[in-house]
Design an enzyme around this catalytic site. Structure first.
Site, short mmCIF file in Angstrom:
data_model
loop_
_atom_site.label_atom_id
_atom_site.label_comp_id
_atom_site.label_asym_id
_atom_site.label_seq_id
_atom_site.Cartn_x
_atom_site.Cartn_y
_atom_site.Cartn_z
N LYS A 171 -44.06 22.25 1.52
CA LYS A 171 -42.98 21.54 2.19
C LYS A 171 -41.65 21.94 1.56
O LYS A 171 -41.33 21.57 0.44
CB LYS A 171 -43.13 20.02 2.05
CG LYS A 171 -42.14 19.28 2.95
CD LYS A 171 -41.83 17.88 2.50
CE LYS A 171 -40.61 17.74 1.66
NZ LYS A 171 -39.34 18.17 2.27
N GLU A 246 -41.05 20.73 -12.10
CA GLU A 246 -39.86 21.47 -12.56
C GLU A 246 -38.66 20.63 -12.16
O GLU A 246 -38.28 20.62 -10.98
CB GLU A 246 -39.78 22.84 -11.87
CG GLU A 246 -40.90 23.79 -12.20
CD GLU A 246 -40.80 24.35 -13.61
OE1 GLU A 246 -39.72 24.26 -14.23
OE2 GLU A 246 -41.81 24.88 -14.09
N CYS A 280 -30.46 24.75 -11.62
CA CYS A 280 -31.08 23.80 -12.56
C CYS A 280 -30.77 24.16 -14.01
O CYS A 280 -30.65 23.30 -14.86
CB CYS A 280 -32.58 23.75 -12.33
SG CYS A 280 -33.34 25.37 -12.41
N GLU A 381 -27.04 15.01 -14.54
CA GLU A 381 -26.98 16.31 -13.86
C GLU A 381 -26.01 16.18 -12.67
O GLU A 381 -26.33 15.55 -11.67
CB GLU A 381 -28.37 16.69 -13.37
CG GLU A 381 -28.43 18.10 -12.88
CD GLU A 381 -29.81 18.47 -12.31
OE1 GLU A 381 -30.40 17.64 -11.61
OE2 GLU A 381 -30.27 19.59 -12.57
P1 NAD Z 1 -34.88 16.40 -4.52
O1 NAD Z 1 -35.69 15.80 -5.60
O2 NAD Z 1 -33.95 15.51 -3.77
O3 NAD Z 1 -35.81 17.06 -3.40
C1 NAD Z 1 -36.70 18.08 -3.72
C2 NAD Z 1 -37.83 18.08 -2.70
O4 NAD Z 1 -38.57 16.87 -2.83
C3 NAD Z 1 -37.36 18.14 -1.25
O5 NAD Z 1 -38.23 18.96 -0.52
C4 NAD Z 1 -37.49 16.70 -0.79
O6 NAD Z 1 -37.68 16.54 0.58
C5 NAD Z 1 -38.73 16.25 -1.56
N1 NAD Z 1 -38.87 14.81 -1.77
C6 NAD Z 1 -37.90 13.86 -1.82
N2 NAD Z 1 -38.45 12.64 -2.00
C7 NAD Z 1 -39.78 12.81 -2.08
C8 NAD Z 1 -40.89 11.92 -2.28
N3 NAD Z 1 -40.73 10.61 -2.44
N4 NAD Z 1 -42.12 12.45 -2.34
C9 NAD Z 1 -42.32 13.78 -2.20
N5 NAD Z 1 -41.31 14.67 -1.99
C10 NAD Z 1 -40.06 14.18 -1.95
O7 NAD Z 1 -34.12 17.64 -5.17
P2 NAD Z 1 -33.03 18.56 -4.48
O8 NAD Z 1 -31.77 17.77 -4.38
O9 NAD Z 1 -33.59 19.20 -3.27
O10 NAD Z 1 -32.87 19.73 -5.57
C11 NAD Z 1 -32.04 19.67 -6.66
C12 NAD Z 1 -32.81 19.33 -7.92
O11 NAD Z 1 -33.83 20.31 -8.14
C13 NAD Z 1 -31.96 19.35 -9.15
O12 NAD Z 1 -32.26 18.24 -9.95
C14 NAD Z 1 -32.37 20.63 -9.87
O13 NAD Z 1 -32.17 20.63 -11.25
C15 NAD Z 1 -33.81 20.69 -9.51
N6 NAD Z 1 -34.32 22.07 -9.68
C16 NAD Z 1 -35.08 22.35 -10.79
C17 NAD Z 1 -35.53 23.65 -11.00
C18 NAD Z 1 -36.37 24.00 -12.21
O14 NAD Z 1 -36.86 25.12 -12.28
N7 NAD Z 1 -36.57 23.10 -13.17
C19 NAD Z 1 -35.19 24.65 -10.10
C20 NAD Z 1 -34.40 24.34 -8.99
C21 NAD Z 1 -33.98 23.02 -8.80
#
Ligand code: NAD
Length: 486
Positions: A171, A246, A280, A381
């Site tokens: 997803k 992650e 990130c 963040e």
């Molecule tokens: P997010 O947590 O809002 O969403 C990430 C994904 O999770 C999306 O596909 C979203 O639809 C899904 N999601 C949301 N709620 C959910 C739930 N209750 N159950 C299951 N899935 C759910 O994150 P974002 O805003 O899309 O991305 C930014 C974040 O990602 C930042 O915190 C960044 O640091 C992190 N990130 C981390 C890495 C790493 O390698 N550590 C890499 C890239 C991004």
């Protein structure tokens, strides 16, 4: 959506508009699923795992298909890069770089399939016996990705899961699904069999939540924010799924006075303004030795002022917009709060006034000084083009500041004293430490976080092992009664 080898709409026929963050134009309409679509995809992946031959065929055969996927991504590199830039606003040059990194990840794991990835013989300490360690696929994997590096994050999950012999349901972020959809077309073209890879689209709280809680899923791999990660961890406990997280980062970049000044300034800029800080591992906490603080901040401010914001498709653009209005408001509010807490805005801290940028979600490159670790803008963040500057006098103080975070994803240290650099790197509580560099990663090295930045590692050999269960097969070569219970 792609379920059981067929392109399908959502069960309830809903759609979502996909928006270009540069000008808010609608660039695509995509299906919007719900938990019923997730269930259908999980059922397809389960059937393919239990009844298909993907998990039992020799790894080397799976590797050939993964090589083919890499070939097709290479063939469609420009189309994919353009889609990624339309969807995220990042410059096409950045997207092309992402596509090369993505191809490299598929190739890396495809080549690993030609090595001994699924069994090894160990020396048994018991006479007349053999001991074999077998690595098997985990089963049905759910994979959830974020919007900042849509296809790159997907590739870190797809390639090792496939090589290890799992079936999967992916997803992507509901905001940026376009390149992932395209790569599912490419996986179909490469000959991945029905049900092995499934794609569902839609919001996290229904489509994603079902993946996290469904008892037919054996492993969930998630990249995204900390709060979502905690929800997934709770949901995954329903059947004690394997879990890989992650999550976010608030990464320090420490510069000692003996570092090469020009390099450190240049890299500090890259650390935080690349992709408008939506990275990130962005080095958002600049920690400077006091003696160079003023000169360093002046240089940073000068250069931040000259960053060209604009359309990612314009070759002169250096920084694109933020992903959405909601995210822009989050960044605005963090800087506002920082001001209330006592930071000084050395440059930026507002929206650009350039008329060309008014329809996009742009924020000016921002440098905040007089920062201390108790401020929310230093601890949370922000995920935007905002750098906070702190000062230190002693090495020990620098270590303390660098580690003063709930996160532990990555960090940088700049110094020409190699012994000091190594000492410092050893004390940093982070999954990746860069000495005289920032934001560098490659398929061979594991990637992941300490503390609340996550659980597990992607990339490298460890990234494959996330998708394998380990089994010990012990064989008694001379069986005879024990006679313990005479
Ligand atoms: P997010 O947590 O809002 O969403 C990430 C994904 O999770 C999306 O596909 C979203 O639809 C899904 N999601 C949301 N709620 C959910 C739930 N209750 N159950 C299951 N899935 C759910 O994150 P974002 O805003 O899309 O991305 C930014 C974040 O990602 C930042 O915190 C960044 O640091 C992190 N990130 C981390 C890495 C790493 O390698 N550590 C890499 C890239 C991004």
């Amino acid at each position: 959506m792609f379920i059981n080898g067929k392109w399908v709409g959502s069960k309830f026929g809903k759609f979502r508009e996909i928006i270009n963050p540069y000008n808010q134009e609608i660039i695509a309409m995509v299906s919007e699923g719900d938990e019923n679509d997730s269930k259908a995809a999980i059922t397809a992946a389960r059937k393919a795992y239990n009844q298909g031959d993907w998990s039992t065929m020799p790894a080397i055969e799976r590797g050939k298909i993964v090589h083919k996927i890499a070939d097709l991504i290479e063939r469609d590199r420009e189309e994919l890069a353009n889609l990624e830039s339309l969807d995220t606003g990042k410059t096409v040059e950045e997207s092309l770089g992402d596509m090369d990194d993505i191809t490299a990840v598929f190739r890396y794991y495809a080549e690993m399939a030609e090595t001994e990835i699924d069994s090894e013989i160990i020396n048994s300490p018991i006479q007349n016996s053999t001991s074999k360690i077998v690595r098997e696929p985990v089963g049905v994997c759910a994979q959830i990705t974020p919007w900042n590096y849509p296809l790159l994050q997907a590739s870190w999950k797809l390639a090792p899961a496939l090589v290890a012999g799992n079936t999967l349901v992916m997803k992507p972020s509901e905001v940026t699904p376009l390149t992932t959809i395209k790569v599912f077309e490419l996986m179909e073209e490469a000959g991945v069999k029905d049900g092995v890879v499934n794609l569902i689209l839609g919001p996290g709280n229904s489509v994603g939540a079902e993946l996290a809680s469904n008892d037919d899923v054996d492993l969930i791999s998630f990249t995204g924010g900390l709060e979502t990660g905690k929800k997934i961890m709770r949901a995954a406990s329903s059947n004690v799924k394997n879990l890989a997280l992650e999550l976010g980062g608030k990464n320090p970049n420490v510069v000692f006075a003996d570092a090469d000044f020009e390099t450190a300034v240049d890299q500090a800029m890259n650390a935080v303004f690349f992709h408008a800080g939506q990275v990130c591992s962005a080095g958002t906490r600049l920690i400077l030795e006091e003696s160079i603080h003023d000169e360093f901040v002046d240089a940073l401010v000068d250069r931040a002022k000259s960053i060209r914001l604009g359309n990612g498709f314009d070759k002169s653009t250096q920084m694109g917009p933020l992903i959405s209005e909601g995210h822009l408001n989050k960044v605005i509010n963090y800087v506002k709060k920082g001001k209330q807490e006592g930071v000084t805005v050395a440059v930026g801290g507002e929206l650009p006034d350039n008329p060309e940028l008014q329809n996009g979600f742009f924020y000016l490159p921002t440098v905040l000084t007089d920062c201390t670790t108790d401020m929310s803008v230093v601890q949370d963040e922000v995920f935007g083009p905002v750098i906070t500057v702190e000062k230190f006098i002693t090495e020990e103080q620098a270590v303390r500041l660098a580690n003063d975070s709930i996160y532990g994803l990555s960090g940088g240290v700049f110094t020409n004293d190699i012994a000091k650099a190594e000492r410092f790197a050893a004390k940093m509580r982070m999954g990746t430490v860069w000495i005289n560099d920032v934001n560098l990663y490659f398929p061979q090295a594991p990637w992941g976080g300490y503390k609340q930045s996550g659980i597990g590692r992607e990339l490298g050999k460890t990234g494959l092992e996330e998708y394998q269960e380990t089994k010990h097969i012990y064989r008694n070569l001379k069986p005879k009664p024990l006679n313990w219970f005479k």
